[in-house]
Design a protein around this motif. Structure first.
Motif, PDB file in Angstrom:
ATOM      1  N   PHE A 581      22.501 -27.340 -24.545  1.00 53.49           N
ATOM      2  CA  PHE A 581      23.639 -27.903 -25.273  1.00 53.49           C
ATOM      3  C   PHE A 581      24.142 -26.924 -26.330  1.00 53.49           C
ATOM      4  N   ALA A 582      23.215 -26.322 -27.059  1.00 56.78           N
ATOM      5  CA  ALA A 582      23.595 -25.355 -28.088  1.00 56.78           C
ATOM      6  C   ALA A 582      24.326 -24.170 -27.465  1.00 56.78           C
ATOM      7  N   GLU A 583      23.815 -23.648 -26.361  1.00 56.58           N
ATOM      8  CA  GLU A 583      24.436 -22.503 -25.710  1.00 56.58           C
ATOM      9  C   GLU A 583      25.825 -22.847 -25.178  1.00 56.58           C
ATOM     10  N   ALA A 584      25.978 -24.071 -24.665  1.00 58.88           N
ATOM     11  CA  ALA A 584      27.266 -24.485 -24.105  1.00 58.88           C
ATOM     12  C   ALA A 584      28.306 -24.743 -25.185  1.00 58.88           C
ATOM     13  N   ASN A 585      27.858 -24.910 -26.428  1.00 59.29           N
ATOM     14  CA  ASN A 585      28.780 -25.245 -27.510  1.00 59.29           C
ATOM     15  C   ASN A 585      28.875 -24.149 -28.562  1.00 59.29           C
ATOM     16  N   GLY A 586      28.599 -22.923 -28.146  1.00 59.38           N
ATOM     17  CA  GLY A 586      28.785 -21.796 -29.042  1.00 59.38           C
ATOM     18  C   GLY A 586      27.749 -21.661 -30.127  1.00 59.38           C
ATOM     19  N   LEU A 587      26.582 -22.286 -29.948  1.00 61.44           N
ATOM     20  CA  LEU A 587      25.545 -22.252 -30.970  1.00 61.44           C
ATOM     21  C   LEU A 587      24.289 -21.543 -30.481  1.00 61.44           C
ATOM     22  N   ALA A 588      24.457 -20.680 -29.478  1.00 58.04           N
ATOM     23  CA  ALA A 588      23.289 -19.983 -28.932  1.00 58.04           C
ATOM     24  C   ALA A 588      22.610 -19.118 -29.978  1.00 58.04           C
ATOM     25  N   ASP A 589      23.386 -18.585 -30.939  1.00 63.03           N
ATOM     26  CA  ASP A 589      22.823 -17.712 -31.970  1.00 63.03           C
ATOM     27  C   ASP A 589      22.622 -18.436 -33.297  1.00 63.03           C
ATOM     28  N   TRP A 590      22.708 -19.745 -33.284  1.00 64.48           N
ATOM     29  CA  TRP A 590      22.591 -20.507 -34.519  1.00 64.48           C
ATOM     30  C   TRP A 590      21.134 -20.590 -34.942  1.00 64.48           C
ATOM     31  N   GLN A 591      20.919 -20.623 -36.275  1.00 65.87           N
ATOM     32  CA  GLN A 591      19.557 -20.650 -36.780  1.00 65.87           C
ATOM     33  C   GLN A 591      18.793 -21.898 -36.337  1.00 65.87           C
ATOM     34  N   TYR A 592      19.485 -23.046 -36.230  1.00 64.66           N
ATOM     35  CA  TYR A 592      18.788 -24.268 -35.828  1.00 64.66           C
ATOM     36  C   TYR A 592      18.348 -24.181 -34.376  1.00 64.66           C
ATOM     37  N   THR A 593      19.113 -23.465 -33.563  1.00 68.14           N
ATOM     38  CA  THR A 593      18.689 -23.249 -32.179  1.00 68.14           C
ATOM     39  C   THR A 593      17.392 -22.447 -32.158  1.00 68.14           C
ATOM     40  N   GLY A 594      17.251 -21.523 -33.093  1.00 65.04           N
ATOM     41  CA  GLY A 594      16.000 -20.774 -33.209  1.00 65.04           C
ATOM     42  C   GLY A 594      14.832 -21.671 -33.542  1.00 65.04           C
ATOM     43  N   ARG A 595      15.050 -22.645 -34.414  1.00 70.83           N
ATOM     44  CA  ARG A 595      13.979 -23.581 -34.755  1.00 70.83           C
ATOM     45  C   ARG A 595      13.571 -24.407 -33.534  1.00 70.83           C
ATOM     46  N   ILE A 596      14.562 -24.814 -32.751  1.00 75.04           N
ATOM     47  CA  ILE A 596      14.254 -25.569 -31.540  1.00 75.04           C
ATOM     48  C   ILE A 596      13.396 -24.727 -30.601  1.00 75.04           C
ATOM     49  N   THR A 618       9.397 -15.695 -29.268  1.00 74.58           N
ATOM     50  CA  THR A 618      10.037 -14.468 -29.756  1.00 74.58           C
ATOM     51  C   THR A 618      11.518 -14.695 -29.984  1.00 74.58           C
ATOM     52  N   ARG A 619      12.182 -15.353 -29.032  1.00 75.94           N
ATOM     53  CA  ARG A 619      13.606 -15.648 -29.206  1.00 75.94           C
ATOM     54  C   ARG A 619      13.829 -16.569 -30.392  1.00 75.94           C
ATOM     55  N   GLY A 620      12.946 -17.529 -30.571  1.00 73.01           N
ATOM     56  CA  GLY A 620      13.062 -18.417 -31.711  1.00 73.01           C
ATOM     57  C   GLY A 620      12.920 -17.682 -33.023  1.00 73.01           C
ATOM     58  N   ARG A 621      11.955 -16.777 -33.106  1.00 77.33           N
ATOM     59  CA  ARG A 621      11.737 -16.017 -34.345  1.00 77.33           C
ATOM     60  C   ARG A 621      12.957 -15.160 -34.681  1.00 77.33           C
ATOM     61  N   GLU A 622      13.571 -14.574 -33.644  1.00 74.57           N
ATOM     62  CA  GLU A 622      14.740 -13.738 -33.881  1.00 74.57           C
ATOM     63  C   GLU A 622      15.889 -14.549 -34.469  1.00 74.57           C
ATOM     64  N   LEU A 623      16.110 -15.748 -33.960  1.00 76.41           N
ATOM     65  CA  LEU A 623      17.210 -16.561 -34.457  1.00 76.41           C
ATOM     66  C   LEU A 623      16.906 -17.158 -35.826  1.00 76.41           C
TER      67      LEU A 623
END
Length: 912
Positions: A581-596, A618-623
C-alpha cells in the motif's frame, strides 16, 4: 548535529545532474588535458570570475570525453546549501547516485534521531569509499556560494583523507578557504585559472564561426578577443548580438569597455533586440528557478509559452532543458541573476502577483509543497495560512513533516503566532519530529488563542463555530499524540476520546489516525486485546478515505500484536499489505514504511529464515534512518543487529548496536535503548569486551515490582538483562528477574514474551543445577511455542539452551512422544555453534601464501591511510605497480577492499 534530513526522494534531483551542453560546443583540448592531469591528484580547482565557462568546461569534458572507468558524482550548489545538514544530504546523495552503496552508512548516521558529529559522518563515508571498487570524480559546482565555515572545515577534512578512488573537482569564482597552499606544496592539486579558460584567437574564431554560421574575419575576431579578454560569456553574448546584423564592423567598433561592464551592456543589447513581449516574458519568468510552459502561461497571462520556450531554446538564449522531454527549463544562473535585477528595477510591484499566480498554478497542479513555497517567497501570509489550513493533513499524510518545519522556518514568528491553523500545524510537525519543547510552546500559544476566543467576541466573530470546534478538536488530538512523549498513556486515551467525541463522523482520515493513537496507547499499556480491536477499527475507517497514515499505523500496530500472539501468517499478510500500500501510494521511501519493514523482519527471523529477515531488516533500517522523531519506537538497529548476530556477523552486529541512538529523555524509546544496551553487552562479552557491561551493570537487578505500571514495555529489557546475567554465570540473579516476569507474561496472555522469558528462565534454572524447575519452565514454554512454530524466541535464550532442549528431547523419546520440533531446534543450535567455532578459529589460521616483504610494506601504508598515489611516491614506483601489489594482498588475505585488508592484517598480527 541534530537530524533534520529528508529522504532521497525529496531532494531536488536536478542539482545532481551533469548539466547539458550545446551539441556544437567547441572542444578545447588544451584545457581538457589539464582536467585529465588532475585525475592523478586529490583536487582539481577551477577558479575564475563569473562567465568564464567553468561549469561548461567540466560538464562538456564529462559528456564528450568521460574519464575512463570513472563514475561521476555531480552537485550544483546554491545559497541554501550553506545549511550543514542540507549540504551533507546532497553531498552524500551525489556519491550514492554515482556508486550505489557508497554513503549508505553515512546517510543512516545523518538521518539518525540523535546528534551526530559531522566529522564522524565523514569518517564513515571515507571508509565506505575506500571499501568499494571503481573510481569516482566528484564535482562541486559553484562552491563560491558556500560561506559556512563548518562546511569548509569538513571539505578540508574530506579532501585530506579521501582514498585514491576519488578525485574532487571544485568550480568557483574565488578561491575557497581550504588548505590550497598545503595541497599545492604537496603537488596534490591541479589549478585551472581564468588565464587557462580564456579563449585564444583560434578558439574564439572557431566559436564565433560556429555560433554565427559565418566567418567574420581574423582581425575582427582578434579585436573581440582582446576587448573581452577571452571572456567566454562575453563572446557568447557578442554572437547573439551579431546574429542578423549587417553592420558587423560598426558593432565591433562601438563595442568597448572593461569586461566587468560588458555583461550589463550586452544584456541590454540582447534584450533590446528581442520583441517587447519576449523581454517581458524573460523578466517575469526569471523569478523561478525552474519553469515549464504551463507555469509560464500562468504567471505571464500568455497562452503560447511553449512556443516561446522553444524559440529561446533554439536561439541558445541562456536557457537549459532539465529533462529529456524538454518540458522543464531554467535560465543560466548569470542570465537569470541579471534578469531578476532588471525585474526588480522595472516591475518590482508585480512580483507579489507573479508569486501568487505561481502558487495558484502549483496548487491546481497538485504540487502543494511548491504552492506554499511560492506564497512564502511572495510573503502572502494570508494565502500561506489558507494553504496550511486546507492541505496540512494531506502533507502529513504524505510523510512531509520535515519539509513543513523548513517552511515554517521561513515564516515570521509573529505571523505564525497570529494564526491558530499555523500554530496547530507547526505543533503537529514538531510532534512528528520529536521537537518536544517547541511543540509545547506552540500548544501553549494555541491554548492562549482559544482562551482569547472565549473572552473576545470580536476575535470569536472572525471564526465560524465549525472552525472553532475544529480547532479545539485538533488541539485534543494533538495533545493525545503528544502525550506519548511524556509516557502518559492514560492521557493519550483521554485526549483521543475527547477528540473523537467532537470530530465529525465523515472526517475519516483524522478519526482513523486518532483511533490508531488511542489503540497505540492501549498497546503501550499491554492491553493487547483492546488495542487490536482499536487497530482494526482504525484500518476499517481508513478505507473510507485517503487516510494513508491511519491505515499504516493500524496495520503496523495490529501486525505487531499478531506476532506477539504467534499468528505469524496473519502478521505477514498485514505487513506485506502495508508495504504494498505504501509503495502504491508514493510512500515507498517514507520513514514509517521503514518502521513497518523493521517489524516485518521479525516474522522470517522468528522462523529462522535469516537471509530473508536480513534483507527486510536492512531496508527498514535504511528508511528509518530518515526518521527524525527522537521518541519513535525505533527497533530498526536492534532488529537488524539480532539478524547479523544470528548469522554470526558479530562485528556488524556490534557496529549497529553502537550506532543505535541513546535515550533522549522523551517517550517510550527508553525501553528500546535499555534493551539495546543489554544485548550490546551480551555481544561484546562474546569478543571479550566489557565496557558496555560496566556502563549498565548497576541497573541489571532492577526489581520487577518497580516497573509494574510499565511492565509490558519493560519485559524485553528485563528478559535481556536476565539473559545477560546467565552469560555472566549469575544464575540466581537471572532467576530472580525472570521468574516473576514469566508469571506475568503467562497471566496476561503475552505469548511471545512468555516463550522468550520462559526460555531464559529455564536456562537460568539449568545453570543453577535445578533440573526440576528447568523442566517445568521449559514444558510451559513448549506448550505455547510448539503449536505456533516459535524458533528464535527459544534459541535466543543463550548458549545453555542447547542442554535444555536436548534434555526435553530425551524425555520425549523415553516417553515415546514425537520429537520433530525439538529435533529442528537442536539441529539449528548445533549448526550455529559449529559455525561460530569456525569463525572464531579463522583469525589464527596461517595464510596459504604469505605476503612478500614489499606487500607487507604496502599493507602498512594502506593501514596508515595513504592513497595509491601516495604509496607510489613513497616507494618510488608507478601507481600501476601499487595496484598490482594491492590485488595480490587482497587475494592472499581473502578480502575485497582496503578496510577488510587492514582488519584482516591486524587479526593476523601482520600490522600494528
Amino acid at each position: 548535529m541534530t537530524a533534520s534530513t529528508a529522504p532521497a526522494s525529496l531532494l531536488l534531483k536536478t542539482k545532481l545532474f551533469v548539466p547539458n551542453v550545446q551539441a556544437d560546443l567547441i572542444v578545447r583540448s588544451r584545457v581538457v588535458e589539464r582536467l585529465e592531469e588532475g585525475l592523478r591528484r586529490r583536487l582539481t580547482l577551477v577558479s575564475a570570475p563569473a562567465g568564464f565557462g567553468k561549469t561548461t568546461l567540466v560538464s562538456s569534458w564529462i559528456h564528450s570525453a568521460p574519464p575512463d572507468d570513472y563514475a561521476i558524482a555531480w552537485l550544483s550548489l546554491d545559497e541554501r546549501d550553506n545549511d550543514l545538514e542540507r549540504f551533507l544530504s546532497y553531498f552524500i546523495e551525489s556519491l550514492r547516485l554515482a556508486s550505489p552503496g557508497v554513503g549508505d552508512e553515512a546517510e543512516e548516521l545523518l538521518g539518525a534521531a540523535v546528534d551526530t558529529q559531522p566529522e564522524m559522518l565523514l569518517i564513515s563515508l571515507i571508509n565506505n569509499i575506500g571499501s568499494v571498487s571503481g573510481q569516482i570524480v566528484l564535482v562541486l559546482d559553484d562552491y563560491h556560494l558556500i560561506e559556512n565555515p563548518a562546511i569548509h572545515e569538513l571539505m578540508d577534512f574530506f579532501i585530506d583523507n579521501v582514498p585514491g578512488q576519488i578525485h574532487v573537482v571544485i568550480t568557483c569564482r574565488a578561491d575557497p578557504p581550504l588548505s590550497l597552499s598545503r595541497w599545492r606544496g604537496r603537488r596534490e592539486m591541479v589549478e585551472i585559472r581564468a588565464e587557462d579558460l580564456r579563449f585564444n584567437d583560434e578558439e574564439a574564431e572557431r566559436f564565433l564561426r560556429v555560433a554565427l554560421g559565418q566567418d567574420i574575419g581574423a582581425d575582427h575576431v582578434h579585436e573581440l578577443e582582446e576587448r573581452t579578454e577571452g571572456w567566454i560569456t562575453g563572446l557568447q553574448l557578442v554572437a547573439i548580438s551579431l546574429r542578423g546584423r549587417d553592420d558587423v564592423e560598426g558593432f565591433i567598433r562601438s563595442f568597448s569597455g572593461q569586461h566587468h561592464h560588458i555583461f550589463d551592456y550586452l544584456v541590454d543589447e540582447v534584450l533590446e533586440r528581442e520583441s517587447p513581449e519576449t523581454q517581458d516574458f524573460l523578466l517575469r519568468t526569471s523569478l523561478f528557478g525552474q519553469f515549464s510552459a504551463g507555469l509560464c502561461d500562468a504567471v505571464t497571462g500568455r497562452r503560447d509559452s511553449h512556443a516561446v520556450l522553444d524559440y529561446l531554446d533554439r536561439s541558445n538564449l541562456f536557457i537549459a532543458a532539465l529533462d529529456s522531454d524538454r518540458r522543464w527549463f531554467r535560465y543560466h544562473h548569470l542570465f537569470a541573476d541579471l534578469l531578476r535585477r532588471k525585474l526588480r528595477l522595472t516591475l518590482e510591484s508585480d512580483i507579489p502577483e507573479l508569486r501568487r499566480r505561481a502558487s495558484v498554478w502549483f496548487e491546481e497542479e497538485g504540487d502543494t509543497v511548491e504552492a506554499i513555497w511560492q506564497s512564502i517567497n511572495g510573503e502572502d501570509w494570508q494565502r500561506v495560512d489558507k494553504l496550511f489550513k486546507e492541505y496540512a493533513w494531506s502533507l502529513f499524510n504524505q510523510g512531509l513533516s520535515k519539509v513543513m518545519i523548513r517552511m515554517f522556518s521561513a515564516v515570521p514568528e509573529d505571523v505564525v503566532n497570529a494564526s491558530p491553523w499555523m500554530l496547530h500545524t507547526r505543533a503537529e510537525a514538531y510532534d512528528l519530529n520529536g521537537e518536544a519543547e517547541r511543540r509545547l510552546r506552540d500548544l501553549a500559544e494555541l491554548e492562549r488563542y482559544l482562551d482569547r476566543l472565549d473572552n473576545d467576541p470580536g476575535l470569536a466573530s472572525q471564526l465560524s463555530e465549525a472552525d472553532q470546534l475544529r480547532l479545539r478538536t485538533s488541539l485534543s488530538r494533538t495533545r493525545a499524540f503528544s502525550a506519548v512523549l511524556d509516557n502518559d498513556f492514560q492521557a493519550m486515551i483521554h485526549h483521543s476520546d475527547e477528540a473523537l467525541k467532537y470530530l465529525p463522523e465523515d472526517e475519516y482520515a483524522v478519526r482513523g489516525l486518532t483511533m490508531g493513537v488511542r489503540a497505540q496507547a492501549l498497546w503501550l499499556m499491554g492491553d493487547l486485546e483492546q488495542s487490536a480491536a482499536g487497530m482494526r477499527d482504525a484500518i476499517a475507517i481508513s478505507n473510507l478515505a485517503d487516510a494513508r497514515m491511519a491505515r499504516l499505523v493500524g496495520q503496523l500496530g495490529l501486525g505487531s500484536i499478531e506476532v506477539e500472539w504467534g499468528h505469524f501468517d496473519r502478521a505477514e499478510d498485514l505487513y506485506t499489505s502495508a508495504v504494498a500500500f505504501a509503495e502504491a501510494n508514493g510512500l515507498a521511501d517514507w520513514q514509517y514504511t521503514g518502521r513497518i519493514l523493521s517489524f516485518q523482519s521479525e516474522v522470517p527471523y522468528e522462523k529462522n529464515r535469516l537471509e530473508e529477515a536480513l534483507d527486510i531488516a536492512t531496508r527498514g533500517r535504511e528508511l528509518v534512518g530518515y526518521w527524525a522523531s527522537r521518541h519513535a519506537f525505533d527497533v530498526s538497529y536492534l532488529n537488524l543487529a539480532r539478524v547479523h548476530y544470528a548469522l554470526g556477523n558479530l562485528e556488524r552486529a556490534r557496529s549497529l548496536l553502537r550506532q543505535s541512538p541513546p535515550y533522549t529523555g522523551i517517550g517510550p524509546g527508553l525501553v528500546v535503548a535499555a534493551e539495546t544496551e543489554a544485548f550490546h553487552a551480551i555481544v561484546d562479552l562474546e569478543v571479550g569486551e566489557r565496557s558496555t557491561l560496566a556502563a549498565i551493570e548497576a541497573d541489571l537487578l532492577t526489581p520487577v515490582s518497580d516497573l509494574l505500571d510499565r511492565i509490558w514495555l519493560w519485559t524485553p529489557v528485563l528478559r535481556t538483562r536476565a539473559r545477560l546475567l546467565n552469560v555472566l554465570g549469575r544464575h540466581d540473579d537471572a532467576v530472580g528477574l525472570a521468574a516473576p516476569l514469566f508469571d506475568i507474561c503467562l497471566e496476561r496472555g503475552w505469548t511471545r514474551q512468555a516463550v522468550q522469558t520462559g526460555s531464559v528462565l529455564a536456562n537460568a534454572y539449568a545453570g543453577q543445577g535445578n533440573r526440576g524447575a528447568a523442566v517445568q519452565a521449559f514444558d510451559r514454554v513448549l506448550e505455547l511455542a510448539e503449536p505456533r512454530g516459535f524458533v528464535r524466541s527459544i534459541l535466543d535464550a543463550g548458549g545453555g539452551i542447547e542442554d535444555v532442549i536436548e534434555s526435553a528431547q530425551r524425555r520425549r523419546r523415553r516417553d515415546g512422544l514425537d520429537t520433530t520440533y525439538l529435533d529442528v531446534l537442536l539441529g539449528i543450535v548445533r549448526t550455529e555453534a559449529q559455525a561460530r567455532g569456525r569463525k572464531a578459529a579463522a583469525p589464527e589460521q596461517d595464510l596459504v601464501e604469505p605476503l612478500s616483504e614489499r606487500e607487507l610494506e604496502v599493507l602498512q601504508l594502506i593501514a596508515a591511510g595513504l592513497t595509491n598515489a601516495d604509496i607510489a611516491d613513497d616507494l618510488y614506483v608507478v601507481v600501476g605497480t601499487v595496484k598490482a601489489h594491492t590485488h595480490n594482498i587482497y587475494s592472499k588475505l581473502g578480502v575485497r577492499n582496503r578496510t577488510q585488508a587492514v582488519v584482516r592484517g591486524r587479526e593476523l598480527g601482520l600490522i600494528d
